[in-house]
Write a protein that holds these residues in place. Structure first.
Motif, PDB file in Angstrom:
ATOM      1  N   VAL A  53      -2.463  -2.941  -4.979  1.00 23.09           N
ATOM      2  CA  VAL A  53      -2.251  -1.600  -5.533  1.00 23.09           C
ATOM      3  C   VAL A  53      -3.350  -1.206  -6.516  1.00 23.09           C
ATOM      4  O   VAL A  53      -3.790  -0.046  -6.540  1.00 23.09           O
ATOM      5  CB  VAL A  53      -0.868  -1.529  -6.210  1.00 23.09           C
ATOM      6  N   LEU A  65       0.822  -1.206   0.000  1.00 22.72           N
ATOM      7  CA  LEU A  65       0.000   0.000   0.000  1.00 22.72           C
ATOM      8  C   LEU A  65       0.859   1.261   0.000  1.00 22.72           C
ATOM      9  O   LEU A  65       0.463   2.291  -0.566  1.00 22.72           O
ATOM     10  CB  LEU A  65      -0.946  -0.012   1.203  1.00 22.72           C
ATOM     11  N   SER A  66       2.030   1.188   0.604  1.00 21.04           N
ATOM     12  CA  SER A  66       2.950   2.318   0.541  1.00 21.04           C
ATOM     13  C   SER A  66       3.372   2.574  -0.905  1.00 21.04           C
ATOM     14  O   SER A  66       3.422   3.730  -1.358  1.00 21.04           O
ATOM     15  CB  SER A  66       4.174   2.053   1.418  1.00 21.04           C
ATOM     16  N   GLU A  83      -2.884  11.456   1.348  1.00 22.65           N
ATOM     17  CA  GLU A  83      -2.072  10.277   1.667  1.00 22.65           C
ATOM     18  C   GLU A  83      -2.895   9.068   2.115  1.00 22.65           C
ATOM     19  O   GLU A  83      -2.348   8.116   2.677  1.00 22.65           O
ATOM     20  CB  GLU A  83      -1.019  10.605   2.745  1.00 22.65           C
ATOM     21  N   LEU A 125      -6.680  -0.557   5.038  1.00 19.54           N
ATOM     22  CA  LEU A 125      -6.953   0.649   4.256  1.00 19.54           C
ATOM     23  C   LEU A 125      -7.494   1.775   5.132  1.00 19.54           C
ATOM     24  O   LEU A 125      -8.034   1.538   6.214  1.00 19.54           O
ATOM     25  CB  LEU A 125      -7.968   0.329   3.154  1.00 19.54           C
ATOM     26  N   HIS A 151      -6.441   0.758  -5.283  1.00 19.45           N
ATOM     27  CA  HIS A 151      -6.088   2.111  -4.845  1.00 19.45           C
ATOM     28  C   HIS A 151      -6.004   3.046  -6.051  1.00 19.45           C
ATOM     29  O   HIS A 151      -6.570   4.146  -6.043  1.00 19.45           O
ATOM     30  CB  HIS A 151      -4.760   2.082  -4.098  1.00 19.45           C
ATOM     31  N   GLY A 182       1.593   1.758  -3.468  1.00 18.19           N
ATOM     32  CA  GLY A 182       0.390   2.254  -4.120  1.00 18.19           C
ATOM     33  C   GLY A 182       0.231   3.752  -3.944  1.00 18.19           C
ATOM     34  O   GLY A 182      -0.138   4.462  -4.886  1.00 18.19           O
ATOM     35  N   ARG A 183       0.517   4.256  -2.736  1.00 17.10           N
ATOM     36  CA  ARG A 183       0.441   5.709  -2.502  1.00 17.10           C
ATOM     37  C   ARG A 183       1.411   6.446  -3.414  1.00 17.10           C
ATOM     38  O   ARG A 183       1.077   7.495  -3.980  1.00 17.10           O
ATOM     39  CB  ARG A 183       0.738   6.034  -1.037  1.00 17.10           C
ATOM     40  N   THR A 216      -4.961   5.595   1.845  1.00 16.89           N
ATOM     41  CA  THR A 216      -5.008   4.415   0.984  1.00 16.89           C
ATOM     42  C   THR A 216      -6.472   4.042   0.780  1.00 16.89           C
ATOM     43  O   THR A 216      -7.270   4.066   1.724  1.00 16.89           O
ATOM     44  CB  THR A 216      -4.249   3.237   1.600  1.00 16.89           C
ATOM     45  N   TRP A 217      -6.803   3.677  -0.463  1.00 16.61           N
ATOM     46  CA  TRP A 217      -8.194   3.475  -0.851  1.00 16.61           C
ATOM     47  C   TRP A 217      -8.433   2.059  -1.353  1.00 16.61           C
ATOM     48  O   TRP A 217      -7.561   1.430  -1.944  1.00 16.61           O
ATOM     49  CB  TRP A 217      -8.571   4.450  -1.971  1.00 16.61           C
TER      50      TRP A 217
END
Length: 338
Positions: A64, A25-26, A89, A128, A67, A28-29, A91-92
């Motif tokens: 990812v 997820l990091s 910032e 998330l 997001h 992905g951001r 995460t979705w």
């Protein structure tokens, strides 16, 4: 569509991404602020990035892709004049699946909305920050809402055996219970399903499948001490031809999206066609790898065994013969793309 087009900086980030949902997820951001949105002129670059992630690690790509899809949906909503708060910032996720016996309903409360009920198949809901969630506003239609997953009243319905797969083991997908959870509407009822980006997002998922099949094919291409015979060459050739067909159609579809030829009903037919061709190609690659390599790598090579299991499970987002029937109805009504 070239296989890898994510740039040196992103490639380095991919190589150093820690394993597990937090690391995925990091990444992905980071990618959310770097990769293009579908339909903005560089759709092939976006899908190539998704394919590259899938080829590296299908679980990473599975974390990812939603997001990036959520950010694209929010941009599409903004362009359509719908004002939605977007947490910096954050995460979705995108939770739009339906399931038997459960239902998430939205009801007006003052000037806002509250969500109540159960939403199935919510991937990584516990990791998330926010999600775009579809909920029923009456018995006939659904609307899309933005939800803070840390809000009171949100809880993952984890029970014994709730998530016990052999593939995508770490991308935990559970029902989420919601009780009087505040929600922000994203467009009017049915906008989520009717917007052009719905089809584009579906084809983006197919690009991830394609990448997962590339990862399997790379192992098929490595004899590792055994001499190929003619049958082995047939399996390798089958995988190559299948991937080439999938890649060519993804590239054609990306061009159609950017040229404005894949909106509305045309977009829906593009998505059905692309997903069918890519899913078939992936299954051909799985079959070729299993027939050629035999059981050895599946019991002695954890990474390869995981790739097979991940791809098999992820492909079940495609509805197989039912989606082909839907495509057949489109062909009957409008004529084939050929």
């Amino acid at each position: 569509m070239r296989e890898v087009r994510i740039g040196r900086g992103r490639a380095a980030a991919l190589e150093t991404t820690p394993a597990g949902p937090a690391g995925w997820l990091s990444l992905g951001r980071r990618l959310g602020s770097e990769v293009p949105r579908p339909g903005a002129g560089s759709t092939a670059d976006l899908w190539s990035t998704l394919a590259t992630l899938g080829a590296a690690d299908l679980q990473l790509a599975r974390a990812v892709e939603p997001h990036l899809d959520a950010l694209a949906i929010l941009d599409e909503a903004d362009a359509a004049g719908f004002d939605v708060s977007v947490g910096a910032e954050a995460t979705w996720g995108v939770f739009a699946a339906e399931g038997p016996g459960v239902r998430l309903e939205a009801e007006r409360w003052g000037n806002g909305w509250l969500l109540n009920g159960t939403k199935p198949w919510c991937s990584l809901a516990g990791q998330l920050d926010r999600a775009l969630v579809t909920a029923w506003v009456d018995d006939r239609c659904r609307a899309l809402f933005a939800v803070d997953l840390h809000a009171p009243g949100v809880s993952a319905a984890a029970g014994p055996g709730a998530w016990s797969p052999r593939g995508l083991v770490d991308v935990v997908s559970l029902p989420v219970e919601m009780s009087d959870v505040p929600a922000e509407p994203v467009g009017p009822p049915e906008w989520y399903l009717r917007r052009d980006g719905f089809a584009w997002g579906g084809m983006g998922v197919a690009a991830v499948w394609y990448g997962g099949a590339v990862g399997v094919a790379r192992r098929l291409a490595q004899p590792r001490g055994r001499e190929r015979d003619q049958v082995s060459h047939v399996h390798l050739g089958t995988a190559d031809a299948s991937l080439a067909a999938a890649r060519a159609l993804l590239a054609e579809a990306a061009s159609a999206v950017d040229a404005g030829f894949a909106g509305g009903d045309d977009g829906a037919s593009w998505a059905l066609r692309v997903r069918a061709v890519v899913a078939d190609a992936c299954e051909e690659v799985l079959r070729a790898a299993e027939h050629d390599l035999g059981p050895g790598p599946q019991v002695a090579e954890p990474d390869h065994a995981a790739r097979l299991a991940d791809l098999r499970l992820y492909l079940r987002q495609h509805h197989a013969e039912r989606d082909l029937a839907a495509l057949g109805r489109v062909v009957e009504d409008t004529g084939g793309s050929w």
